[in-house]
Scaffold this motif. Structure first.
Motif: not given
Length: 216
Positions: A87-99
């Motif tokens: 779950g952490v990995a998925g949220l990191v991959l997704y949120t990194a695009a907005f960061v």
């Protein structure tokens, strides 16, 4: 309120698990997003292409699909572990695009003369970015980055549906399925838990934004 008070231990544990989950996810997204932002402003065309492709893919891909791939796709290719980390990995991959986009906007707000001056004294692209541009860009990055953090906390509820376990979202399933509690008061308790995270977090980010603006 009786449902919330009687099951306070569940809500407390879910609250802290959600905080831990979001902390790991944000740190990972901040590091990865900054790297992708550096790719997007890099003078090397292949790196710019990688950065642009990453942002376009993950910003236009539903979070549920990313989490589904991490939770069920990674084990299929031999990557095993706890669903918490998937779950952490998925949220990191997704949120990194907005960061990435928030950081890139901050980089673009720095006058071009700063980068030219850094090159004139012999600094490489990496040195000028880390020592000259990013420190100045930090001030303009705070507001959009704050919005990304709040959105990430709310998105963590979706990750809870993929078996993260122990988070606030999982509390609702535990109390309604295993203990037979009524769904409405259970969900009210879950909502309160998320509000306790997002509202103070938003106030702290607003305070930080004002302090940074004064220091500019």
């Amino acid at each position: 309120m009786n449902v919330i008070l009687d099951n306070f231990a569940y809500y407390r544990d879910g609250f802290f698990t959600t905080l831990e989950f979001c902390a790991y996810a944000f740190i990972g997204a901040l590091v990865l997003g900054t790297i992708i932002a550096a790719f997007r402003v890099s003078p090397v065309p292949p790196l710019r292409w990688v950065g642009t492709s990453y942002v376009n893919v993950f910003r236009n891909c539903p979070l549920t699909v990313v989490l589904f791939f991490c939770a069920f796709g990674l084990p299929e290719i031999g990557v095993n572990g706890k669903y918490f980390w998937f779950g952490v990995a998925g949220l990191v991959l997704y949120t990194a695009a907005f960061v990435c986009e928030a950081v890139r906007a901050g980089i673009n707000s720095v006058p071009a003369g700063q980068a030219e001056a850094a090159r004139a004294v012999g600094l490489t692209f990496t040195q000028s970015l880390s020592n000259v541009i990013l420190p100045q860009a930090l001030r303009t990055v705070v507001p959009p980055l704050g919005s990304v953090i709040i959105a990430m906390v709310k998105n963590s509820a979706i990750a809870g549906a993929f078996g993260v376990g122990g988070d606030l979202f999982s509390v609702s399933d535990t109390l309604t399925s295993s203990r037979g509690e009524a769904i409405l008061p259970v969900l009210i308790g879950v909502v309160i838990g998320y509000l306790v995270i997002t509202i103070p977090g938003g106030l702290l980010l607003n305070l930080l934004e004002r302090k940074v603006a004064i220091a500019r």
